[in-house]
Write an enzyme that holds these catalytic residues in place. Structure first.
Site, PDB file in Angstrom:
ATOM      1  N   THR A   1       0.587  -1.842  -0.160  1.00  0.00           N
ATOM      2  CA  THR A   1      -0.082   0.054   0.098  1.00  0.00           C
ATOM      3  C   THR A   1       0.794   1.354  -0.004  1.00  0.00           C
ATOM      4  O   THR A   1       0.508   2.236  -0.280  1.00  0.00           O
ATOM      5  CB  THR A   1      -0.681   0.133   1.437  1.00  0.00           C
ATOM      6  OG1 THR A   1      -2.056  -1.117   1.394  1.00  0.00           O
ATOM      7  CG2 THR A   1      -2.005   1.407   1.122  1.00  0.00           C
TER       8      THR A   1
ATOM      9  N   SER B   1       1.298  -7.623  -0.259  1.00  0.00           N
ATOM     10  CA  SER B   1       2.484  -8.576  -0.182  1.00  0.00           C
ATOM     11  C   SER B   1       1.908  -9.571   0.790  1.00  0.00           C
ATOM     12  O   SER B   1       2.222 -10.661   1.037  1.00  0.00           O
ATOM     13  CB  SER B   1       2.624  -7.628   1.479  1.00  0.00           C
ATOM     14  OG  SER B   1       1.751  -7.888   2.891  1.00  0.00           O
TER      15      SER B   1
ATOM     16  N   THR C   1       2.061  -4.027   4.259  1.00  0.00           N
ATOM     17  CA  THR C   1       2.037  -4.153   5.244  1.00  0.00           C
ATOM     18  C   THR C   1       0.879  -5.887   6.275  1.00  0.00           C
ATOM     19  O   THR C   1       1.919  -6.449   7.643  1.00  0.00           O
ATOM     20  CB  THR C   1       1.283  -3.704   6.379  1.00  0.00           C
ATOM     21  OG1 THR C   1      -0.478  -3.285   5.955  1.00  0.00           O
ATOM     22  CG2 THR C   1       1.669  -1.690   6.006  1.00  0.00           C
ATOM     23  N   ASP C   2       0.778  -6.674   4.752  1.00  0.00           N
ATOM     24  CA  ASP C   2      -0.535  -7.555   5.586  1.00  0.00           C
ATOM     25  C   ASP C   2       0.960  -8.862   5.763  1.00  0.00           C
ATOM     26  O   ASP C   2       0.543  -9.538   6.536  1.00  0.00           O
ATOM     27  CB  ASP C   2      -0.865  -8.045   4.146  1.00  0.00           C
ATOM     28  CG  ASP C   2      -2.353  -7.719   4.347  1.00  0.00           C
ATOM     29  OD1 ASP C   2      -2.840  -6.636   4.973  1.00  0.00           O
ATOM     30  OD2 ASP C   2      -2.503  -7.225   3.321  1.00  0.00           O
TER      31      ASP C   2
HETATM   32  N1  LIG Z   1      -1.845  -1.764   4.370  1.00  0.00           N
HETATM   33  C1  LIG Z   1      -0.858  -2.866   3.346  1.00  0.00           C
HETATM   34  O1  LIG Z   1       0.363  -2.700   2.903  1.00  0.00           O
HETATM   35  C2  LIG Z   1      -1.699  -4.531   2.872  1.00  0.00           C
HETATM   36  C3  LIG Z   1      -1.008  -4.462   1.170  1.00  0.00           C
HETATM   37  N2  LIG Z   1      -2.827  -5.465   1.253  1.00  0.00           N
HETATM   38  C4  LIG Z   1      -0.264  -5.212   1.823  1.00  0.00           C
HETATM   39  O2  LIG Z   1      -0.230  -5.783   2.388  1.00  0.00           O
HETATM   40  O3  LIG Z   1       0.096  -5.617   0.512  1.00  0.00           O
END
Ligand SMILES: NC(=O)C[C@H](N)C(=O)O
Length: 330
Positions: free
Chosen positions: A13, A60, A93-94
Site C-alpha cells: 500500500t 504483500s 503491511t499484511d
Molecule cells: N497496508 C498494506 O500494505 C496492505 C496490502 N494489502 C499489502 O500488504 O500489500
C-alpha cells in the site's frame, strides 16, 4: 558524514494509488515505483544519500519464498559493500512482520535493516507512507540502529521484528508488540531506543539461506471448539515437514488434536505448539507433556513467526530437542 542507504521496493500500500484522496479502501497497491516514492520526499536527501532499487512490485499477500530468498541474497550482497551503510525495505503491511523476522534470522550483517509500510495509499488524505519512509531512512542512517537486528518502522515508532505484529486491519497505529512494547520512538528525525532485542539475530544467527532455492513446507493449523486433525493430516500428505499448531490458551489442544499430532510426529514431522492468543509464553510440559510427545513449544513467537523459525531449523535438523533449543534462543 551522510550515510548511504539503499531503499529496496517490494510493493504494498505504501506504493498504492486510489482514484480520490478520500479513498482508503479501494485502491491499487504496489503500483508506484520505489524511485517515484523517493522523488515525492525531497527531505529524505537531507538525512542520507538514498538510492532506490525495485525487487518486486506486489501486494504483500503475494509474497513468496522465492522473493524472500532473492531479497535475503540482495540485502546480504549490498551490506557486504563498504559504501552501503544500511537498507530500508518498503513492503505491504499484511505480511511485513513475516519478511522482517525471516530477514532477522538470515541477514549476515550488523548494519541497520528497516522494514516500512503504510496503512493508507499515497493518494489518501493524511497518507502515512511518506513520513513512515522518511522515518525509516533516518532510523537506518543512525548509528544507534547498528546491531539491533531487523527493525520495523511505522507510525513514529520502531519495533523488533521478532515481536512486532499487525494488530488492526486499518488503523495507522496497527504495528505493535503486544507482549513487550515498542523498541522506541522516532521523533524529529531522531530514533529514541528504550530497550534492546534480547534474542539472537543477524550476525549472531546460525541460519544461512545462501545457495538455498526452496524452504521446507510448514503449515499452520488453528485450534477451535471441536477441531479435528484432518487439516494437519492433509498437510502432511501434501508434503509438510512441520506443523505449527496455533493452539488454545497456553497452546492447549483437544484429545482429538493431540492424538492426531502424536501420530503425525511419529512420522518424523516436527510439531510446534504455539497459541492463537496474542501474548504470553507457551509453557513447555505444562498441561501437555511435550517431552513425552516430542513436541516443541513456540515460546512467545506468534504462529506465523514460529513457522518461519521452524522452516529455517528444518534446513539442518528435524530433532525436536535441537529445534526446541532454537526456539529458546531466537
Ligand atoms: N497496508 C498494506 O500494505 C496492505 C496490502 N494489502 C499489502 O500488504 O500489500
Amino acid at each position: 558524514m551522510k550515510k548511504n542507504i539503499v531503499i529496496i521496493g517490494t510493493g504494498g500500500t505504501i506504493a498504492g494509488k486510489a482514484s480520490s484522496a478520500a479513498e482508503t479502501l479501494h485502491y491499487t497497491s504496489a503500483i508506484l515505483s520505489i524511485n517515484s516514492l523517493i522523488q515525492e520526499i525531497p527531505e529524505i536527501h537531507r538525512t542520507a544519500h538514498v538510492t532506490g532499487e525495485q525487487l518486486s512490485q506486489i501486494d504483500s499477500c503475494d509474497m513468496t519464498y522465492d522473493i524472500w530468498l532473492q531479497l535475503a541474497a540482495r540485502v546480504n550482497e549490498l551490506l557486504a559493500f563498504n559504501e552501503v551503510d544500511g537498507i530500508v525495505i518498503t513492503h505491504g503491511t499484511d505480511t511485513l512482520e513475516e519478511t522482517a523476522y525471516f530477514l532477522n534470522l538470515v541477514v549476515q550483517s550488523q548494519k541497520p535493516v528497516v522494514l516500512v509500510g503504510a496503512m493508507r495509499p499515497v493518494t489518501a488524505m493524511s497518507a502515512d507512507g511518506p513520513m513512515n519512509l522518511y522515518n525509516a531512512v533516518t532510523l537506518a542512517a543512525n548509528d544507534k540502529s547498528i546491531g539491533k537486528g531487523v527493525l520495523v518502522a511505522l507510525n513514529d515508532t520502531m519495533n523488533c521484528s521478532r515481536e512486532v505484529t499487525k494488530t488492526n486491519t486499518m488503523l495507522q497505529d496497527s504495528f505493535q508488540a503486544p507482549d513487550l512494547g515498542y523498541l522506541g520512538y522516532i521523533q524529529g528525525g531522531i530514533p529514541y531506543f528504550y530497550r534492546l532485542p534480547a534474542r539472537r539475530h543477524t550476525i549472531c544467527s546460525e541460519f544461512d539461506c545462501r545457495g538455498i532455492t526452496d524452504l521446507p513446507k510448514v503449515e499452520i493449523i488453528y485450534g477451535y471448539v471441536d477441531s479435528s486433525p484432518i487439516i494437519a493430516e492433509a498437510a502432511v500428505k501434501a508434503g509438510a515437514k512441520g506443523i505449527v499448531y496455533a493452539g488454545l490458551g497456553n497452546g492447549n489442544m483437544s484429545h482429538s488434536i493431540r492424538e492426531g499430532l502424536i501420530n503425525i510426529e511419529k512420522q518424523g514431522v516436527v510439531i510446534v505448539r504455539s497459541t492463537r492468543v496474542s501474548s504470553g509464553i507457551v509453557t513447555r510440559n505444562g498441561a501437555i507433556h511435550d517431552d513425552e510427545y516430542h513436541f516443541v513449544v513456540s515460546d512467545t513467537l506468534s504462529p506465523q513467526k514460529a513457522r518461519i523459525l521452524l522452516m529455517l531449523a528444518l534446513l539442518t535438523t528435524n530433532d525436536p530437542v535441537e529445534i526446541q533449543r532454537m526456539f529458546w534462543e531466537y
